[in-house]
Design an enzyme around this catalytic site. Structure first.
Site, PDB file in Angstrom:
ATOM      1  N   GLU A   9       4.149 -10.774  -6.618  1.00  0.00           N
ATOM      2  CA  GLU A   9       3.018 -10.885  -7.543  1.00  0.00           C
ATOM      3  C   GLU A   9       3.328 -10.376  -8.948  1.00  0.00           C
ATOM      4  O   GLU A   9       2.595 -10.671  -9.880  1.00  0.00           O
ATOM      5  CB  GLU A   9       1.795 -10.153  -6.964  1.00  0.00           C
ATOM      6  CG  GLU A   9       1.907  -8.629  -6.856  1.00  0.00           C
ATOM      7  CD  GLU A   9       2.596  -8.151  -5.575  1.00  0.00           C
ATOM      8  OE1 GLU A   9       3.353  -8.926  -4.990  1.00  0.00           O
ATOM      9  OE2 GLU A   9       2.400  -6.986  -5.208  1.00  0.00           O
ATOM     10  N   GLY A  48       0.845  -1.189   0.000  1.00  0.00           N
ATOM     11  CA  GLY A  48       0.000   0.000   0.000  1.00  0.00           C
ATOM     12  C   GLY A  48       0.879   1.236   0.000  1.00  0.00           C
ATOM     13  O   GLY A  48       2.061   1.148   0.322  1.00  0.00           O
ATOM     14  N   HIS A  85       7.950  -7.578  -4.207  1.00  0.00           N
ATOM     15  CA  HIS A  85       6.607  -7.917  -4.707  1.00  0.00           C
ATOM     16  C   HIS A  85       6.616  -9.241  -5.472  1.00  0.00           C
ATOM     17  O   HIS A  85       7.001  -9.264  -6.643  1.00  0.00           O
ATOM     18  CB  HIS A  85       6.091  -6.789  -5.600  1.00  0.00           C
ATOM     19  CG  HIS A  85       5.749  -5.564  -4.826  1.00  0.00           C
ATOM     20  ND1 HIS A  85       4.520  -5.363  -4.252  1.00  0.00           N
ATOM     21  CD2 HIS A  85       6.513  -4.508  -4.455  1.00  0.00           C
ATOM     22  CE1 HIS A  85       4.518  -4.227  -3.581  1.00  0.00           C
ATOM     23  NE2 HIS A  85       5.729  -3.691  -3.693  1.00  0.00           N
ATOM     24  N   LYS A 100      -8.079 -10.723 -18.302  1.00  0.00           N
ATOM     25  CA  LYS A 100      -8.614 -11.175 -19.587  1.00  0.00           C
ATOM     26  C   LYS A 100      -8.507 -12.687 -19.785  1.00  0.00           C
ATOM     27  O   LYS A 100      -9.470 -13.339 -20.192  1.00  0.00           O
ATOM     28  CB  LYS A 100      -7.857 -10.460 -20.708  1.00  0.00           C
ATOM     29  CG  LYS A 100      -8.507 -10.579 -22.043  1.00  0.00           C
ATOM     30  CD  LYS A 100      -9.595  -9.563 -22.142  1.00  0.00           C
ATOM     31  CE  LYS A 100     -10.233  -9.493 -23.493  1.00  0.00           C
ATOM     32  NZ  LYS A 100     -11.145  -8.336 -23.548  1.00  0.00           N
ATOM     33  N   ASP A 160     -15.675  -9.926 -23.298  1.00  0.00           N
ATOM     34  CA  ASP A 160     -16.120  -9.610 -21.942  1.00  0.00           C
ATOM     35  C   ASP A 160     -17.644  -9.576 -21.810  1.00  0.00           C
ATOM     36  O   ASP A 160     -18.200 -10.208 -20.912  1.00  0.00           O
ATOM     37  CB  ASP A 160     -15.529  -8.269 -21.484  1.00  0.00           C
ATOM     38  CG  ASP A 160     -14.018  -8.247 -21.641  1.00  0.00           C
ATOM     39  OD1 ASP A 160     -13.422  -9.337 -21.684  1.00  0.00           O
ATOM     40  OD2 ASP A 160     -13.440  -7.151 -21.735  1.00  0.00           O
ATOM     41  N   CYS A 176       5.326  -6.085   1.449  1.00  0.00           N
ATOM     42  CA  CYS A 176       5.697  -4.670   1.427  1.00  0.00           C
ATOM     43  C   CYS A 176       5.073  -3.908   2.605  1.00  0.00           C
ATOM     44  O   CYS A 176       5.396  -4.193   3.747  1.00  0.00           O
ATOM     45  CB  CYS A 176       5.340  -4.069   0.063  1.00  0.00           C
ATOM     46  SG  CYS A 176       6.168  -2.516  -0.244  1.00  0.00           S
ATOM     47  N   TYR A 177       4.117  -2.997   2.344  1.00  0.00           N
ATOM     48  CA  TYR A 177       3.494  -2.291   3.478  1.00  0.00           C
ATOM     49  C   TYR A 177       2.911  -3.304   4.473  1.00  0.00           C
ATOM     50  O   TYR A 177       2.990  -3.105   5.699  1.00  0.00           O
ATOM     51  CB  TYR A 177       2.376  -1.362   2.964  1.00  0.00           C
ATOM     52  CG  TYR A 177       1.603  -0.718   4.095  1.00  0.00           C
ATOM     53  CD1 TYR A 177       2.073   0.432   4.710  1.00  0.00           C
ATOM     54  CD2 TYR A 177       0.416  -1.285   4.572  1.00  0.00           C
ATOM     55  CE1 TYR A 177       1.387   1.007   5.769  1.00  0.00           C
ATOM     56  CE2 TYR A 177      -0.281  -0.713   5.632  1.00  0.00           C
ATOM     57  CZ  TYR A 177       0.212   0.429   6.222  1.00  0.00           C
ATOM     58  OH  TYR A 177      -0.473   0.993   7.275  1.00  0.00           O
TER      59      TYR A 177
END
Ligand code: XMP
Length: 512
Positions: A172, A57, A170, A368, A228, A84-85
């Site tokens: 991710e 964050g 990170h 997607k 979508d 992280c945060y």
């Protein structure tokens, strides 16, 4: 094992990569939900989470009102991973010290790893994305350092007994090598999840939840034929059948046979009501004489809403309006927590005047490729599910300058030939988007013994990951030669074909 028995809760501290964390957990075949950072420990327990992840964050733990989790979470006896945060907040809550650095550490950094279950399966060095200013100094009791960089003494920490882990980098993002493996180790080896959840469960759960939410209510969906809105409509079709009405505004700016393909699936195979509005003439008369690309886009956007509203009014009031918003749309429009990049026509672009109670966006959290996976689960044919991005204003922005029916027909034929030939040679596997555009250049040519003065087609074929940057695809000359020969032979009034060798930037993918 049922997916809901294996829940990971991701507490959202407003980091820009939060949905990416959720996506990585799903890639590990574990069900997860992103929830508010202030969810209570009791609620986490009630939901039976097998582990929690604190996201990154933008705040500093020292800022006024910095978001903090319920400290009782650390008494639940379930594993915690702070990123992280999230790591810094955990450290501070458990009595360690977060230090303030003078300057930010940002970028791909080699991190020295020690042995830890989080790093099982890879070596003692790993390139990771660092993006932080504050860092963890003194560790809380029971913790040890498991990774460091020259400027970050505690790049990762653990209290293995309590199953609390913190990582400053990170995992991710793609820039972190083995990032998904770290998350996989956490959810499987630390939290004990089996990894049996599949995207098919998302489809099943979503259909069930939609059915419960909507009950006997009525829903309306603007179907564009794109991936979508098609997948969103398919979920609602499963959930509420004929209480869903899909309105497909055929603006006459679609590719060859596209309108009929959409009708074939949604009009014939689905239980929902399907209305195809033939609005070609309306759109073309509004576009007559207009050359400016932005004016064209605006006219099409407005006319789309007019047509949709007229049709919707015929149906009367509905309870829900279905939109195929997906997560990148939310981010690009600045409606998530990330910074605004550009506004997108899918989000919030639909009628103010249609009478409905609530918007339903069943794909709002998905990326997607996940949407495509759900589409496949619901039996939507590959042809539609794998469809390339197609701009809302359709072929109108691929006919450079004024749009007419004749030009659109020429373009449709040329575009189909290009796509057919690329697919025949398998070149489409390296390309992410390919299409033809009709330029407003006319030039002299010779055919048989005659002089011609006809149009030039431009072929565009790009390789890209995120469509923000792109390179032109190295299409073999033989393929290009065949495409060119077929187009000038089969499409009347085209006498020249060029291949676009510009990257993005400086060019954009579309011409207008
Ligand atoms: P550009 O031309 O900006 O396109 O490089 C990037 C990607 O976005 C698609 N695109 C659009 N998609 N509405 C959309 O839904 C639009 O108005 C629009 N304009 C461009 C384009 O096809 C490419 O994939």
């Amino acid at each position: 094992m049922q997916e809901k028995e294996e829940l990971i809760l991701i507490l959202d501290f407003y980091g820009q990569y939060n949905q990416l964390i959720a996506r990585r957990v799903r890639e590990c075949n574990v069900y997860c939900e992103l929830v508010r950072y202030d969810i209570s420990a009791d609620e986490i327990k009630r939901r039976g989470a097998k582990g929690v992840i604190f996201t990154g964050g933008p705040a500093s733990v020292y800022a006024d009102g910095a978001p903090k989790c319920d400290p009782k979470i650390f008494e639940l006896g379930i594993p915690v991973l702070g990123i992280c945060y999230g790591m810094q907040m955990m450290t501070q809550t458990l009595g360690g010290e977060v230090k303030r650095a003078d300057k930010r550490e940002y970028g791909e950094t080699e991190v020295a790893l020690e042995s830890s279950v989080l790093f099982d399966g890879f070596g003692d060095k790993n390139v990771c994305l660092m993006s932080h200013t504050d860092f963890v100094g003194d560790l809380p009791d029971g913790f040890r350092t498991i990774a460091r960089t020259p400027s970050c003494p505690n790049a990762a920490i653990e209290n293995a007994e309590k199953k609390f882990y913190g990582i400053q980098f990170h995992p991710e993002v793609n820039n972190t090598v083995n990032g998904t493996a770290i998350i996989d180790n956490f959810v499987k080896k630390v939290c004990g999840c089996s990894g049996l959840w599949k995207m098919s469960a998302f489809a099943k759960e979503t259909v069930k939840a939609l059915r419960e939410k909507i009950g006997d209510g009525k829903a309306l969906c603007a179907l564009s034929g794109g991936v979508d809105s098609s997948v969103a409509a398919a979920l609602l079709n499963e959930a509420i059948g004929e209480n869903l009405t899909c309105i497909f505004v055929d603006h006459g700016l679609l590719r060859k046979n596209e309108g009929d393909e959409v009708e074939e699936i949604f009009g014939k195979r689905f239980k929902s009501k399907f209305i195809r509005v033939d609005a070609e003439e309306r759109f073309l008369s509004k576009l007559a004489g207009v050359e400016d690309p932005e004016k064209k886009r605006k006219i099409i956007g407005e006319e789309f809403i007019n047509v949709f509203e007229e049709e919707a009014k015929k149906i009367g009031s509905v309870d829900y309006l279905v939109q195929g918003t997906i997560y990148p749309d939310v981010v690009e429009s600045g409606k998530g927590n990330g910074a605004t990049i550009k506004s997108h026509h899918n989000v919030g672009g639909l009628p103010d005047h249609v009478d409905f109670r609530e918007i339903v966006e069943p794909l709002r959290d998905l990326f997607k490729d996940e949407v495509r996976a759900v589409g496949r689960e619901l039996g939507i044919p590959d042809k539609l599910v794998d469809r390339q991005p197609f701009p809302g204003p359709g072929l109108a922005i691929r006919v450079i300058g004024e749009v007419t029916k004749d030009k659109l027909d020429m373009l449709r034929d040329a575009d189909l030939i290009f796509r057919e030939e690329l697919e025949r040679d398998g070149v489409n596997r390296e390309a992410n988007q390919y299409f033809a555009a009709l330029t407003n250049v006319r030039s002299v040519g010779v055919m048989g013994d005659y002089r011609t003065y006809d149009y030039m087609i431009a072929l565009r074929c790009v390789t890209t990951v995120d469509f923000m940057t792109a390179t032109f695809t190295r299409v073999p000359y033989d393929t290009l030669e065949r495409v060119s020969a077929r187009i000038v032979n089969e499409v009347k009034h085209v006498n020249r074909v060029v291949y676009d060798i510009t990257g993005k930037p400086p060019a954009t993918i579309e011409y207008e």
